[in-house]
Design an enzyme around this catalytic site. Sequence first.
Site, short mmCIF file in Angstrom:
data_model
loop_
_atom_site.label_atom_id
_atom_site.label_comp_id
_atom_site.label_asym_id
_atom_site.label_seq_id
_atom_site.Cartn_x
_atom_site.Cartn_y
_atom_site.Cartn_z
N LYS A 57 0.84 -1.21 0.00
CA LYS A 57 0.00 0.00 0.00
C LYS A 57 0.87 1.25 0.00
CE LYS A 57 -3.90 -2.30 2.18
NZ LYS A 57 -4.53 -2.76 3.41
N GLN A 82 -4.73 -1.34 9.54
CA GLN A 82 -4.70 -2.69 8.96
C GLN A 82 -5.32 -3.70 9.93
OE1 GLN A 82 -3.73 -3.31 5.83
NE2 GLN A 82 -4.08 -5.51 5.97
N ASP A 118 -11.33 3.03 3.95
CA ASP A 118 -11.70 1.60 3.96
C ASP A 118 -13.22 1.43 3.83
OD1 ASP A 118 -9.81 -0.46 4.15
OD2 ASP A 118 -9.38 -0.01 6.25
#
Length: 297
Positions: free
Chosen positions: A54, A98, A121
């Site tokens: 990422k 995460q 997200d």
Amino acid sequence: MTATRIDGKAKAEQLAESITEQTAALLADHGVKPGLAVVIIGEDPASQVYVRNKKRRAEACGFHSVQHSLAGDTSQEDVLGLIDELNRDDSIHGILVQLPLPGHLDELAVTQSIAPTKDVDGFHFVNVGKLSAGHTADAFVPCTPAGCILMIEDELGGDFSGLSAVVVGRSNIVGKPMAALLLQRNATVTICHSRTKDLPGVVREADIVIAAVGQPDMIKGDWLKPGAVVVDVGINRIEKEVDGETKTKLTGDVDYDEALEVAAAVTPVPGGVGPMTITMLMFNTLRSARLAAGLEG
Ligand code: GUN
């Protein structure tokens, strides 16, 4: 018949090029650089790989990219404190923590503490609610289903009227938002899960199949309707004997070789959904920066 192999890697690269160009234009025209903060807590090896990818992709797109690596025993209070700082930092437009988190942390409290306007997200209930109400103009859609939809649209166009879609898996990250996106495009949607009766029979009715269960090669060729479009979200690490050596191999939830013989189009693992997911994170972050600058919405 051999199905089309949907090349998620190539599509993701194309999309990333466009994001890179738009990022340069946003900086040149408005002095705004999209900023992405990724928080990783603990040492989970798969998470370390995902986060590294990422960061790499964010830098390649020209973003301001920040990584916070916290020890596995970091307290809930300290995690929430960092998120509060990032929520108030004007150089940051996207925050991603995460998952999975170490067991002592409250995942719900952490994901809901991210400002909905920086929730790239799409896990905050404000964004979940907007998606479920079909109000996606200013919502963040979770990256994996958002990437899957773009790949399906390449095969079938943007309107799935008259088509049936079966989503196997009911997670908040993939299954449920996937179903909402398919419904928004007029598919007739069924969500299946571990308690579904006659799963092969239900999948066999589907023009669009989304597999997101985490069971290696579970969906067989004879479960598929001829001509179906099949999207494999599974990333399973299996041990395989190759020339007397045990190797780790990535495989999806769909038996890819069997599916190729029946379906119209199938995403491979690796090289399908994975690269698209990362690129959609960049898409959401750019969008957040544009929204913050009053350029979208
Ligand atoms: N872990 C696995 N997939 C995801 C994802 O899409 N977002 C976050 N934050 N963590 C993940």
